[in-house]
Design a protein around this motif. Structure first.
Motif, PDB file in Angstrom:
ATOM      1  N   ASP A   6      -5.615 -12.603   5.226  1.00 48.29           N
ATOM      2  CA  ASP A   6      -5.710 -11.514   6.199  1.00 48.29           C
ATOM      3  C   ASP A   6      -7.159 -11.403   6.674  1.00 48.29           C
ATOM      4  OD1 ASP A   6      -3.036 -11.002   5.747  1.00 48.29           O
ATOM      5  OD2 ASP A   6      -3.431  -9.494   4.207  1.00 48.29           O
TER       6      ASP A   6
ATOM      7  N   MET B 156      -4.125 -14.467   9.528  1.00 48.24           N
ATOM      8  CA  MET B 156      -3.430 -13.341  10.140  1.00 48.24           C
ATOM      9  C   MET B 156      -4.479 -12.317  10.573  1.00 48.24           C
ATOM     10  SD  MET B 156      -1.864 -10.161  10.046  1.00 48.24           S
ATOM     11  CE  MET B 156      -1.835  -9.577   8.363  1.00 48.24           C
TER      12      MET B 156
ATOM     13  N   PRO C  40       3.380  -9.853  12.673  1.00 47.24           N
ATOM     14  CA  PRO C  40       2.028 -10.372  12.400  1.00 47.24           C
ATOM     15  C   PRO C  40       1.574 -11.321  13.504  1.00 47.24           C
ATOM     16  CG  PRO C  40       3.629 -11.449  10.983  1.00 47.24           C
ATOM     17  CD  PRO C  40       4.366 -10.358  11.690  1.00 47.24           C
TER      18      PRO C  40
ATOM     19  N   PHE D 217      -1.075 -14.441  14.313  1.00 50.72           N
ATOM     20  CA  PHE D 217      -1.883 -15.474  13.672  1.00 50.72           C
ATOM     21  C   PHE D 217      -2.792 -16.126  14.713  1.00 50.72           C
ATOM     22  CE2 PHE D 217       1.897 -15.009  11.105  1.00 50.72           C
ATOM     23  CZ  PHE D 217       1.392 -14.992   9.811  1.00 50.72           C
TER      24      PHE D 217
END
Length: 231
Positions: free
Chosen positions: A34, A68, A80, A82
């Motif tokens: 993340d 992400m 999410p 990316f």
């Protein structure tokens, strides 16, 4: 007045992420990293955002993790987002060089494909121009005899004209009749006299072919001839 704590002490502690060891990127339980900001990167890793970075890393068998960077909301749900990959710092230059080489090769292949298509289209254009000029020279400039249908009949949109043959016993007569766009240049009456309502028969042994002009000349025993183009 009593103070109300809005955050727990554990939420105020500095972020302590695991370090990358032996070229392995530390990932979360979902197999990704993340990256809310550059401070969220595990120590010893970098965030690469060039197109298809994951395919280059996979081809070189370098460990990586999808990056992400946030969420987007559609139809009341969050998904999410990316962008790029996270790899160990020591592989950054190798990946960038491999990507530059692959991009250069891709551009060379694309340029070669475009040149091939351009040459093919030029060839088609020039072939059409040459064919058009050849037909113009043959049928317009040189005014070659036009093709006549069997039976000595010429039919256009308005009328149908039948060219009759006249024969004189004492003299050879050249009879020429031009109707609309049909042109019969000469009829040789020196052979056997034509019969009324004569139907032309073009025998194979009386045919002649000119290879230079690609014209096939068909002749009837009465002297009538027709020239057609062999394709």
């Amino acid at each position: 007045m009593d103070k109300i704590k809005l955050y727990g002490k554990w939420q105020l502690e500095p972020l302590n992420l695991p370090h990358a060891v032996n070229g392995i990127v530390p990932k979360n339980e979902r197999g990704r990293v993340d990256v809310w900001s550059e401070k969220c990167l595990p120590p010893g890793t970098v965030h690469l955002r060039f197109p298809k970075a994951f395919s280059v890393a996979k081809r070189l068998e370098i460990d990586y993790a999808p990056a992400m960077i946030g969420f987007e909301f559609k139809n009341g749900r969050s998904y999410p987002v990316f962008d790029g990959i996270v790899v160990c710092s020591e592989f950054k230059d190798v990946l960038l060089e491999a990507y530059a080489e692959e991009e250069e090769r891709r551009q060379a292949e694309e340029k070669k494909r475009d040149e091939t298509q351009a040459l093919s289209r030029w060839y088609q254009l020039l072939s059409s121009i040459v064919t058009r000029q050849r037909l113009n020279n043959r049928y317009i400039s040189n005014s070659l005899p036009s093709e006549m249908p069997t039976g000595g009949q010429c039919i256009n949109n308005e009328s149908s004209v039948t060219v009759s043959e006249n024969y004189d016993k004492n003299h050879n007569v050249r009879h020429q009749q031009q109707v609309d766009q049909c042109d019969i240049t000469s009829l040789d009456a020196s052979l056997s006299p034509p019969v009324k309502d004569h139907e032309h028969v073009f025998l194979k042994e009386l045919e002649s072919f000119d290879r230079e002009t690609s014209l096939l000349t068909k002749r009837c025993q009465c002297g009538f001839s027709v020239q057609v183009e062999e394709l």
